[in-house]
Design a protein around this motif. Structure first.
Motif, PDB file in Angstrom:
ATOM      1  N   ALA A  38     -13.153  -1.508 -12.125  1.00 24.11           N
ATOM      2  CA  ALA A  38     -13.333  -2.289 -10.892  1.00 24.11           C
ATOM      3  C   ALA A  38     -14.813  -2.427 -10.544  1.00 24.11           C
ATOM      4  O   ALA A  38     -15.270  -3.503 -10.143  1.00 24.11           O
ATOM      5  CB  ALA A  38     -12.575  -1.644  -9.739  1.00 24.11           C
ATOM      6  N   TRP A  45     -10.107  -4.402  -5.927  1.00 26.08           N
ATOM      7  CA  TRP A  45      -9.171  -3.287  -6.087  1.00 26.08           C
ATOM      8  C   TRP A  45      -7.733  -3.792  -6.221  1.00 26.08           C
ATOM      9  O   TRP A  45      -6.973  -3.296  -7.048  1.00 26.08           O
ATOM     10  CB  TRP A  45      -9.276  -2.314  -4.902  1.00 26.08           C
ATOM     11  CG  TRP A  45     -10.598  -1.629  -4.816  1.00 26.08           C
ATOM     12  CD1 TRP A  45     -11.583  -1.865  -3.892  1.00 26.08           C
ATOM     13  CD2 TRP A  45     -11.121  -0.615  -5.678  1.00 26.08           C
ATOM     14  NE1 TRP A  45     -12.666  -1.058  -4.129  1.00 26.08           N
ATOM     15  CE2 TRP A  45     -12.402  -0.278  -5.224  1.00 26.08           C
ATOM     16  CE3 TRP A  45     -10.615   0.043  -6.790  1.00 26.08           C
ATOM     17  CZ2 TRP A  45     -13.188   0.683  -5.828  1.00 26.08           C
ATOM     18  CZ3 TRP A  45     -11.403   1.006  -7.403  1.00 26.08           C
ATOM     19  CH2 TRP A  45     -12.662   1.314  -6.930  1.00 26.08           C
ATOM     20  N   ARG A  46      -7.372  -4.753  -5.429  1.00 17.71           N
ATOM     21  CA  ARG A  46      -5.983  -5.225  -5.437  1.00 17.71           C
ATOM     22  C   ARG A  46      -5.611  -5.948  -6.727  1.00 17.71           C
ATOM     23  O   ARG A  46      -4.439  -6.206  -6.975  1.00 17.71           O
ATOM     24  CB  ARG A  46      -5.717  -6.118  -4.227  1.00 17.71           C
ATOM     25  CG  ARG A  46      -6.464  -7.430  -4.243  1.00 17.71           C
ATOM     26  CD  ARG A  46      -6.179  -8.242  -2.980  1.00 17.71           C
ATOM     27  NE  ARG A  46      -6.946  -9.449  -2.948  1.00 17.71           N
ATOM     28  CZ  ARG A  46      -8.187  -9.557  -2.484  1.00 17.71           C
ATOM     29  NH1 ARG A  46      -8.786  -8.504  -1.996  1.00 17.71           N
ATOM     30  NH2 ARG A  46      -8.816 -10.707  -2.497  1.00 17.71           N
ATOM     31  N   LEU A  48      -6.492  -4.785  -9.821  1.00 18.13           N
ATOM     32  CA  LEU A  48      -6.556  -3.890 -10.977  1.00 18.13           C
ATOM     33  C   LEU A  48      -5.311  -4.091 -11.846  1.00 18.13           C
ATOM     34  O   LEU A  48      -4.190  -4.130 -11.329  1.00 18.13           O
ATOM     35  CB  LEU A  48      -6.596  -2.425 -10.522  1.00 18.13           C
ATOM     36  CG  LEU A  48      -7.955  -1.877 -10.131  1.00 18.13           C
ATOM     37  CD1 LEU A  48      -7.794  -0.466  -9.578  1.00 18.13           C
ATOM     38  CD2 LEU A  48      -8.910  -1.880 -11.302  1.00 18.13           C
ATOM     39  N   PRO A  56      -3.792   0.319  -7.177  1.00 17.12           N
ATOM     40  CA  PRO A  56      -5.087  -0.010  -6.595  1.00 17.12           C
ATOM     41  C   PRO A  56      -5.432   0.898  -5.414  1.00 17.12           C
ATOM     42  O   PRO A  56      -6.598   1.293  -5.255  1.00 17.12           O
ATOM     43  CB  PRO A  56      -4.925  -1.465  -6.149  1.00 17.12           C
ATOM     44  CG  PRO A  56      -3.884  -2.018  -7.066  1.00 17.12           C
ATOM     45  CD  PRO A  56      -2.938  -0.875  -7.298  1.00 17.12           C
ATOM     46  N   HIS A  60      -8.797   3.218  -5.265  1.00 18.39           N
ATOM     47  CA  HIS A  60      -9.774   3.087  -4.182  1.00 18.39           C
ATOM     48  C   HIS A  60      -9.916   4.398  -3.406  1.00 18.39           C
ATOM     49  O   HIS A  60     -11.028   4.800  -3.042  1.00 18.39           O
ATOM     50  CB  HIS A  60      -9.381   1.957  -3.232  1.00 18.39           C
ATOM     51  CG  HIS A  60     -10.404   1.741  -2.167  1.00 18.39           C
ATOM     52  ND1 HIS A  60     -10.283   2.275  -0.918  1.00 18.39           N
ATOM     53  CD2 HIS A  60     -11.598   1.089  -2.195  1.00 18.39           C
ATOM     54  CE1 HIS A  60     -11.350   1.958  -0.203  1.00 18.39           C
ATOM     55  NE2 HIS A  60     -12.150   1.235  -0.955  1.00 18.39           N
TER      56      HIS A  60
END
Length: 87
Positions: A38, A45-46, A48, A56, A60
């Motif tokens: 990332a 993140w969303r 991944l 995700p 994070h």
């Protein structure tokens, strides 16, 4: 350092969330790989990929914990120490 010793781990130990629940624990390597992906790939993140085997949110959350624990500075110093060694 003799051949039988290992350096201490750089990743801080992970404690389960106090509220409990959630899914099974993820492997640290998988989460670390997802975080590095990332950060270096500019991936949100969303977005991944599921191939990392971690959500995700978990990636994070660990990134935040590791950042607060100073992981990235320690990792940078460890890499410099290895790269700057002279034979």
């Amino acid at each position: 350092m003799n051949s039988g010793s290992r350096p201490p781990p750089l990743l801080p130990s992970f404690a389960a969330r106090p509220q409990g629940g959630g899914t099974a624990p993820c492997g640290e390597r998988a989460v670390f790989a997802a975080v590095v992906y990332a950060l270096t790939g500019g991936c949100a993140w969303r977005h991944l990929p599921p191939t990392f085997g971690t959500s995700p949110a978990t990636a994070h959350r660990r990134f935040t914990v590791w950042t607060e624990a100073g992981l990235w500075r320690r990792l940078h110093r460890a890499v410099l120490k290895v790269c700057c060694k002279r034979p």
